[in-house]
Design a protein around this motif. Structure first.
Motif, PDB file in Angstrom:
ATOM      1  N   LEU A  43      37.225  34.684  32.435  1.00 20.91           N
ATOM      2  CA  LEU A  43      38.045  34.279  33.576  1.00 20.91           C
ATOM      3  C   LEU A  43      37.424  34.749  34.879  1.00 20.91           C
ATOM      4  O   LEU A  43      37.269  33.963  35.823  1.00 20.91           O
ATOM      5  CB  LEU A  43      39.463  34.837  33.434  1.00 20.91           C
ATOM      6  N   LEU A  44      37.037  36.016  34.938  1.00 19.18           N
ATOM      7  CA  LEU A  44      36.462  36.557  36.168  1.00 19.18           C
ATOM      8  C   LEU A  44      35.119  35.906  36.481  1.00 19.18           C
ATOM      9  O   LEU A  44      34.842  35.553  37.640  1.00 19.18           O
ATOM     10  CB  LEU A  44      36.312  38.070  36.052  1.00 19.18           C
ATOM     11  N   LEU A  45      34.293  35.715  35.482  1.00 18.78           N
ATOM     12  CA  LEU A  45      32.993  35.069  35.707  1.00 18.78           C
ATOM     13  C   LEU A  45      33.149  33.639  36.220  1.00 18.78           C
ATOM     14  O   LEU A  45      32.444  33.219  37.143  1.00 18.78           O
ATOM     15  CB  LEU A  45      32.184  35.073  34.406  1.00 18.78           C
ATOM     16  N   SER A  52      38.700  39.134  46.528  1.00 19.82           N
ATOM     17  CA  SER A  52      38.506  40.244  47.456  1.00 19.82           C
ATOM     18  C   SER A  52      37.795  41.395  46.751  1.00 19.82           C
ATOM     19  O   SER A  52      36.858  42.003  47.293  1.00 19.82           O
ATOM     20  CB  SER A  52      39.864  40.708  47.995  1.00 19.82           C
ATOM     21  N   LEU A  53      38.210  41.678  45.514  1.00 21.39           N
ATOM     22  CA  LEU A  53      37.540  42.700  44.713  1.00 21.39           C
ATOM     23  C   LEU A  53      36.115  42.268  44.360  1.00 21.39           C
ATOM     24  O   LEU A  53      35.174  43.069  44.432  1.00 21.39           O
ATOM     25  CB  LEU A  53      38.344  42.962  43.444  1.00 21.39           C
ATOM     26  N   SER A  54      35.947  41.005  43.974  1.00 20.70           N
ATOM     27  CA  SER A  54      34.627  40.503  43.596  1.00 20.70           C
ATOM     28  C   SER A  54      33.648  40.614  44.761  1.00 20.70           C
ATOM     29  O   SER A  54      32.490  41.011  44.582  1.00 20.70           O
ATOM     30  CB  SER A  54      34.744  39.048  43.126  1.00 20.70           C
ATOM     31  N   SER A  55      34.094  40.252  45.961  1.00 15.09           N
ATOM     32  CA  SER A  55      33.223  40.327  47.136  1.00 15.09           C
ATOM     33  C   SER A  55      32.797  41.769  47.395  1.00 15.09           C
ATOM     34  O   SER A  55      31.650  42.036  47.779  1.00 15.09           O
ATOM     35  CB  SER A  55      33.952  39.769  48.359  1.00 15.09           C
ATOM     36  N   GLY A  96      42.821  46.771  41.610  1.00 14.45           N
ATOM     37  CA  GLY A  96      41.846  47.800  41.926  1.00 14.45           C
ATOM     38  C   GLY A  96      40.706  47.802  40.929  1.00 14.45           C
ATOM     39  O   GLY A  96      40.813  47.254  39.830  1.00 14.45           O
ATOM     40  N   ASP A  97      39.607  48.423  41.332  1.00 13.21           N
ATOM     41  CA  ASP A  97      38.493  48.596  40.411  1.00 13.21           C
ATOM     42  C   ASP A  97      38.713  49.886  39.616  1.00 13.21           C
ATOM     43  O   ASP A  97      39.727  50.553  39.770  1.00 13.21           O
ATOM     44  CB  ASP A  97      37.173  48.619  41.181  1.00 13.21           C
ATOM     45  N   PRO A 148      33.818  47.037  37.887  1.00  3.26           N
ATOM     46  CA  PRO A 148      34.824  46.791  36.861  1.00  3.26           C
ATOM     47  C   PRO A 148      34.871  47.944  35.845  1.00  3.26           C
ATOM     48  O   PRO A 148      33.998  48.808  35.865  1.00  3.26           O
ATOM     49  CB  PRO A 148      34.356  45.486  36.214  1.00  3.26           C
ATOM     50  N   PRO A 149      35.898  47.910  34.995  1.00  2.00           N
ATOM     51  CA  PRO A 149      36.946  46.893  34.831  1.00  2.00           C
ATOM     52  C   PRO A 149      37.856  46.772  36.061  1.00  2.00           C
ATOM     53  O   PRO A 149      38.123  47.755  36.745  1.00  2.00           O
ATOM     54  CB  PRO A 149      37.759  47.388  33.633  1.00  2.00           C
TER      55      PRO A 149
END
Length: 253
Positions: A218-220, A179-182, A17-18, A192-193
């Motif tokens: 990692l996320l980037l 899915s969260l990034s989109s 989750g965000d 984020p976080p």
């Protein structure tokens, strides 16, 4: 607004989750929307939440109050099935909303909250439930073993195309993050976080827990790789008969 999801695999549960909450464009704050309840060696619960912040905080306060009271007639400790635990949280949510219904009606505010509850009770299967604001709940299906709450539409297509009960753990976590990034890319109210937790069946403990902020390498890296892969896939789709032959390059924005 928020976005949370849970994925059920044959041997694992994934929660993500965000952390952004907002009450208008000038009042943006950060709260964890994931609550973990490791209750000894026979049960573990993880709850995700979306909706009115005051309602969700009141619900989790009452859950904790019942856990702290050995004489409580009902709590997460007394549930025999995950279904019972989901209905217990649904009843608390309904009660909290009812207690403040007049005040919310006067201000035309929305007191509703929804939850995803997942985990396992010893001797029972691991599974996940979506708890609606009305207090009723559903579980994930074998053909679509994931649940979403909040701003669900932007992150759903990748889940629909990728997630099955047999998806590997690593791919499922990567899918959850993308899915969260989109969703974050398409909706500014989700941000984020990003928090991720992984539960392994019959372990009654969280196996992995990550909190990834704006500058997480990692996320980037994952987001850049995902965007590059989408552009490559688009460039390789069949051409229309009216298109000119020759190399193609899909531009990113």
């Amino acid at each position: 607004m928020t976005y949370c999801l849970a994925i059920q695999l044959k041997n694992h549960l994934i929660f993500a989750g965000d952390s952004r909450t907002s009450a208008g464009v000038d009042n943006v704050t950060v709260y964890s929307k994931m609550h973990q309840y490791p209750l000894g060696d026979d049960r573990l619960f993880v709850a995700l939440t979306a909706g009115n912040l005051a309602t969700t905080q009141a619900v989790f306060s009452r859950i904790q109050r019942d856990l702290d009271n050995p004489q409580a007639e009902e709590s997460l400790r007394t549930a025999d099935y995950m279904f019972d635990a989901a209905h217990y949280i649904g009843r608390i949510s309904r009660q909290v909303q009812a207690e403040h219904s007049d005040a919310f009606a006067m201000t035309q505010a929305n007191a509703e909250a929804s939850f995803i509850l997942g985990g396992q009770i010893r001797g029972r299967p691991h599974n996940i439930y979506l708890i609606y604001p009305q207090g009723n709940c559903i579980t994930a299906s074998p053909k679509a073993p994931f649940l979403q709450i909040g701003e669900t539409k932007y992150g759903k297509p990748i889940l629909d195309r990728v997630i099955t009960l047999d998806t590997s753990l690593g791919d499922a976590v990567r899918c959850a993050l993308m899915s969260l990034s989109s969703t974050m890319r398409s909706n500014i109210s989700v941000g984020p976080p990003v928090e991720v937790a992984v539960y392994a069946r019959d372990s009654f403990a969280i196996a992995h827990h990550m909190i990834l902020d704006y500058d997480s390498r990692l996320l980037l890296d994952m987001e850049e790789s995902w965007s590059r892969g989408l552009r490559t896939a688009l460039s390789e789709l069949p051409r229309f008969d009216w298109e000119e032959e020759g190399p193609r390059e899909v531009q990113s924005r």
